[in-house]
Motif scaffolding. Structure first.
Motif, PDB file in Angstrom:
ATOM      1  N   GLY A 374      87.528  41.977   5.878  1.00  0.00           N
ATOM      2  CA  GLY A 374      86.936  43.011   5.044  1.00  0.00           C
ATOM      3  C   GLY A 374      87.483  42.984   3.636  1.00  0.00           C
ATOM      4  O   GLY A 374      88.355  42.172   3.290  1.00  0.00           O
ATOM      5  N   THR A 375      86.982  43.899   2.824  1.00  0.00           N
ATOM      6  CA  THR A 375      87.414  43.991   1.426  1.00  0.00           C
ATOM      7  C   THR A 375      88.349  45.174   1.258  1.00  0.00           C
ATOM      8  O   THR A 375      88.087  46.268   1.765  1.00  0.00           O
ATOM      9  CB  THR A 375      86.197  44.151   0.501  1.00  0.00           C
ATOM     10  N   PHE A 376      89.443  44.939   0.536  1.00  0.00           N
ATOM     11  CA  PHE A 376      90.479  45.958   0.361  1.00  0.00           C
ATOM     12  C   PHE A 376      90.757  46.175  -1.127  1.00  0.00           C
ATOM     13  O   PHE A 376      90.697  45.228  -1.930  1.00  0.00           O
ATOM     14  CB  PHE A 376      91.765  45.544   1.071  1.00  0.00           C
ATOM     15  N   TRP A 377      91.061  47.426  -1.462  1.00  0.00           N
ATOM     16  CA  TRP A 377      91.493  47.791  -2.814  1.00  0.00           C
ATOM     17  C   TRP A 377      92.989  48.060  -2.749  1.00  0.00           C
ATOM     18  O   TRP A 377      93.482  48.719  -1.811  1.00  0.00           O
ATOM     19  CB  TRP A 377      90.744  49.030  -3.284  1.00  0.00           C
ATOM     20  N   CYS A 378      93.724  47.581  -3.725  1.00  0.00           N
ATOM     21  CA  CYS A 378      95.180  47.725  -3.709  1.00  0.00           C
ATOM     22  C   CYS A 378      95.720  48.184  -5.052  1.00  0.00           C
ATOM     23  O   CYS A 378      95.172  47.852  -6.104  1.00  0.00           O
ATOM     24  CB  CYS A 378      95.853  46.398  -3.342  1.00  0.00           C
ATOM     25  N   SER A 379      96.821  48.921  -4.980  1.00  0.00           N
ATOM     26  CA  SER A 379      97.588  49.315  -6.157  1.00  0.00           C
ATOM     27  C   SER A 379      98.986  48.754  -5.992  1.00  0.00           C
ATOM     28  O   SER A 379      99.622  48.971  -4.957  1.00  0.00           O
ATOM     29  CB  SER A 379      97.638  50.840  -6.261  1.00  0.00           C
ATOM     30  N   ALA A 380      99.483  48.018  -6.983  1.00  0.00           N
ATOM     31  CA  ALA A 380     100.794  47.372  -6.869  1.00  0.00           C
ATOM     32  C   ALA A 380     101.680  47.722  -8.052  1.00  0.00           C
ATOM     33  O   ALA A 380     101.206  47.907  -9.173  1.00  0.00           O
ATOM     34  CB  ALA A 380     100.633  45.855  -6.771  1.00  0.00           C
ATOM     35  N   GLU A 388     116.714  39.729  -7.174  1.00  0.00           N
ATOM     36  CA  GLU A 388     115.337  39.260  -7.239  1.00  0.00           C
ATOM     37  C   GLU A 388     114.381  40.400  -7.582  1.00  0.00           C
ATOM     38  O   GLU A 388     114.769  41.563  -7.643  1.00  0.00           O
ATOM     39  CB  GLU A 388     114.923  38.623  -5.911  1.00  0.00           C
ATOM     40  N   GLU A 389     113.115  40.018  -7.759  1.00  0.00           N
ATOM     41  CA  GLU A 389     112.076  41.002  -7.983  1.00  0.00           C
ATOM     42  C   GLU A 389     111.359  41.297  -6.672  1.00  0.00           C
ATOM     43  O   GLU A 389     111.434  40.523  -5.719  1.00  0.00           O
ATOM     44  CB  GLU A 389     111.070  40.473  -9.009  1.00  0.00           C
ATOM     45  N   PHE A 390     110.669  42.419  -6.638  1.00  0.00           N
ATOM     46  CA  PHE A 390     109.868  42.759  -5.475  1.00  0.00           C
ATOM     47  C   PHE A 390     108.649  43.541  -5.940  1.00  0.00           C
ATOM     48  O   PHE A 390     108.613  44.067  -7.057  1.00  0.00           O
ATOM     49  CB  PHE A 390     110.674  43.578  -4.458  1.00  0.00           C
ATOM     50  N   SER A 391     107.641  43.617  -5.089  1.00  0.00           N
ATOM     51  CA  SER A 391     106.462  44.421  -5.387  1.00  0.00           C
ATOM     52  C   SER A 391     106.230  45.436  -4.273  1.00  0.00           C
ATOM     53  O   SER A 391     106.562  45.176  -3.111  1.00  0.00           O
ATOM     54  CB  SER A 391     105.220  43.533  -5.542  1.00  0.00           C
ATOM     55  N   ILE A 392     105.682  46.580  -4.653  1.00  0.00           N
ATOM     56  CA  ILE A 392     105.298  47.626  -3.718  1.00  0.00           C
ATOM     57  C   ILE A 392     103.786  47.788  -3.819  1.00  0.00           C
ATOM     58  O   ILE A 392     103.257  48.044  -4.905  1.00  0.00           O
ATOM     59  CB  ILE A 392     105.982  48.973  -4.047  1.00  0.00           C
ATOM     60  N   THR A 393     103.110  47.628  -2.703  1.00  0.00           N
ATOM     61  CA  THR A 393     101.657  47.696  -2.691  1.00  0.00           C
ATOM     62  C   THR A 393     101.178  48.758  -1.709  1.00  0.00           C
ATOM     63  O   THR A 393     101.675  48.826  -0.578  1.00  0.00           O
ATOM     64  CB  THR A 393     101.042  46.346  -2.283  1.00  0.00           C
ATOM     65  N   VAL A 394     100.245  49.573  -2.138  1.00  0.00           N
ATOM     66  CA  VAL A 394      99.544  50.525  -1.272  1.00  0.00           C
ATOM     67  C   VAL A 394      98.057  50.265  -1.433  1.00  0.00           C
ATOM     68  O   VAL A 394      97.580  50.045  -2.558  1.00  0.00           O
ATOM     69  CB  VAL A 394      99.868  51.982  -1.643  1.00  0.00           C
ATOM     70  N   GLY A 395      97.329  50.245  -0.341  1.00  0.00           N
ATOM     71  CA  GLY A 395      95.903  49.970  -0.448  1.00  0.00           C
ATOM     72  C   GLY A 395      95.094  50.568   0.678  1.00  0.00           C
ATOM     73  O   GLY A 395      95.648  51.106   1.649  1.00  0.00           O
ATOM     74  N   VAL A 396      93.782  50.485   0.531  1.00  0.00           N
ATOM     75  CA  VAL A 396      92.838  51.029   1.505  1.00  0.00           C
ATOM     76  C   VAL A 396      91.637  50.088   1.587  1.00  0.00           C
ATOM     77  O   VAL A 396      91.484  49.174   0.764  1.00  0.00           O
ATOM     78  CB  VAL A 396      92.348  52.438   1.096  1.00  0.00           C
ATOM     79  N   ARG A 397      90.788  50.323   2.565  1.00  0.00           N
ATOM     80  CA  ARG A 397      89.519  49.614   2.580  1.00  0.00           C
ATOM     81  C   ARG A 397      88.723  49.997   1.331  1.00  0.00           C
ATOM     82  O   ARG A 397      88.835  51.110   0.823  1.00  0.00           O
ATOM     83  CB  ARG A 397      88.730  49.961   3.835  1.00  0.00           C
ATOM     84  N   PHE A 398      87.926  49.054   0.843  1.00  0.00           N
ATOM     85  CA  PHE A 398      87.247  49.246  -0.432  1.00  0.00           C
ATOM     86  C   PHE A 398      86.425  50.536  -0.458  1.00  0.00           C
ATOM     87  O   PHE A 398      86.356  51.210  -1.491  1.00  0.00           O
ATOM     88  CB  PHE A 398      86.338  48.039  -0.726  1.00  0.00           C
ATOM     89  N   ALA A 399      85.828  50.906   0.659  1.00  0.00           N
ATOM     90  CA  ALA A 399      84.996  52.113   0.701  1.00  0.00           C
ATOM     91  C   ALA A 399      85.793  53.366   0.362  1.00  0.00           C
ATOM     92  O   ALA A 399      85.233  54.360  -0.121  1.00  0.00           O
ATOM     93  CB  ALA A 399      84.344  52.257   2.078  1.00  0.00           C
ATOM     94  N   ASP A 400      87.112  53.343   0.623  1.00  0.00           N
ATOM     95  CA  ASP A 400      87.952  54.514   0.343  1.00  0.00           C
ATOM     96  C   ASP A 400      88.585  54.472  -1.040  1.00  0.00           C
ATOM     97  O   ASP A 400      89.311  55.407  -1.415  1.00  0.00           O
ATOM     98  CB  ASP A 400      89.056  54.627   1.403  1.00  0.00           C
TER      99      ASP A 400
END
Length: 476
Positions: A374-380, A388-400
């Protein structure tokens, strides 16, 4: 009835009276051999037989039934008998040593000491990397089944916060100190914490030792103090297994987050943002004065239960390896054959990795990713530790994504399913170089760092004890 202790007490009073087994047997109507079985804990006497024995020995029945060994020698004999009957000792396929009165005292003490050390080593929270990963996987699956929500811990957090009347906004250091004093602790900041610890709680003197400043990578001082307090609030004991250690760690992290971002005010804040179609982790972070990672994880606790949103969370290192992950929205996380995600590499085109290529990292980065699931939308958002560096990602299905700030992003990527090892497909490069190179792998330290070295996983016991003794001596 503690058969072994009762038997030793019968023998103690029989010897004290100067009776042989046969003499006592005649007085109570039992064969001496049967009394011997009672005394050695091989057979449990009936209550009527115990009453007769107590009468013959001129002691109260309660004098035989108490759980206390009659003397120090008997206590050692009982301990050795019990140790030799455990599955741990039987697994060694060694003979048992009879605990008769002829066994020399120094031999008895040596055997008991050896069994104590054997038990101590066996009950330390020892885990192989495979066991640790399996325990992590089981806990992640359990929390997925709960939608990452723990009402019991939410209630405990609200109960503690009521002590200082905190309901919304940032929980101050002053109020954290008040909470500690309510639980009988004083918070002390020191610069010589053992290198393997984030905090140390001195239960004897009622002290919580913390570093003088926040630990790079998101571990704030308020959170560290609340995590230390959580062990007391939640009634934790020394973890008997690695799985229990992980459960306790999850509990204290959740509890601390629920104190820093209380459920009621958090839901009010997030529901209002959703109604405006302006949900943003950075706003939630700033409203409660926490780290981006803490806000993102806390959002996953509340999103499904209170906002009706299925979500995913990732903390990924700059090498692409997963540190932490959670999903109940169907995001196809890379896993190994055991189902573990820790250390697996996420595809290079996911937002968790493309975020590192940004020049401006002061705000969240938004991306849409097409996957076979499926397609997902993410905020990072990215951050740094000392190494080192790191990333924090939160996301949902594209419909949301319609409920979130950044939904209008035009950044879009196409992701193939990771293979079993978690490595992304490399196509022509793989065909060109496969079998023609031999790299020396950089160890994924975060995979092994939680593994135990002592009673508390990951902590050097001796270093911690020396630290406690040093600070105890400095006060005397």
């Amino acid at each position: 009835m503690d058969v072994l202790t009762v038997g030793r007490r019968i023998r103690h009073f029989r010897k004290q009276r100067g009776y042989t087994l046969d003499v006592l047997g005649e007085r109570v109507g039992l064969a001496g051999s049967q009394l011997s079985l009672f005394e050695n804990g091989r057979r449990e006497p009936r209550l009527s037989q115990l009453q007769s024995i107590a009468t013959a020995l001129d002691v109260e029945l309660t004098g035989l039934l108490t759980d206390e060994a009659p003397d120090a020698r008997a206590a050692l004999e009982i301990e050795l008998e019990r140790a030799q009957s455990t599955s741990l000792y039987r697994s060694l396929q060694l003979p048992s040593v009879p605990t008769s009165r002829t066994l020399p005292q120094d031999t008895l003490e040596a055997l008991v000491g050896l069994h104590r050390e054997l038990t101590r080593r066996a009950t330390e929270a020892i885990a192989t990397p495979e066991e640790a990963r399996r325990a992590n996987t089981e806990l992640r699956r359990e929390m997925r089944g709960r939608d990452n929500y723990r009402p019991d811990l939410e209630a405990e957090a609200l109960k503690l916060l009521a002590v200082v009347g905190h309901e919304r906004g940032a929980l101050t250091h002053h109020n954290v100190g008040r909470l500690a004093r309510h639980l009988g602790f004083e918070i002390i900041h020191v610069g010589d914490l053992p290198h393997s610890t984030r905090s140390v709680t001195d239960l004897e003197n009622g002290r919580i030792y913390l570093p003088p400043a926040s630990i790079p990578g998101g571990h704030g001082l308020r959170a560290l103090a609340l995590q230390a307090m959580a062990h007391r609030v939640l009634g934790h004991r020394e973890p008997p297994s690695y799985a229990e250690f992980l459960q306790q760690r999850l509990d204290i992290n959740y509890f601390a987050a629920a104190c820093l971002m209380p459920e009621t005010s958090s839901v009010e804040f997030l529901s209002s943002a959703k109604a405006r179609r302006d949900l943003a982790i950075e706003d939630y972070r700033d409203a409660f004065g926490v780290t981006h990672e803490a806000a993102a994880l806390r959002f996953t606790n509340l999103a499904t239960k209170h906002l009706g949103l299925q979500v995913h969370f990732l903390r990924v290192g700059d090498d692409g390896g997963i540190y932490k992950a959670y999903e109940n929205d169907g995001l196809p996380l890379p896993t190994d054959v055991s189902g573990s995600v820790e250390g697996q590499l996420v595809p290079r085109v996911w937002a968790a990795r493309t975020a590192f290529a940004r020049t401006n990292r002061t705000t969240e980065f938004y991306q849409i990713t097409d996957t076979p699931s499926g397609t997902f939308w993410c905020s990072a958002q990215t951050g740094t530790t000392l190494s080192e560096e790191f990333s924090i990602t939160v996301g949902v299905r594209f419909a949301d994504s319609k409920w979130f700030r950044g939904r209008e992003t035009r950044v879009r990527s196409q992701s193939a399913e990771p293979d079993v090892s978690g490595q992304p497909e490399v196509g022509e490069l793989s065909a060109r170089w496969k079998g023609k190179a031999w790299p020396s792998a950089k160890l994924h330290a975060h995979i092994l760092s939680p593994l135990p070295t002592g009673t508390f996983p990951g902590v050097d016991d001796l270093e911690m004890y020396r630290f406690l003794q040093s600070h105890s001596d400095s006060d005397s």
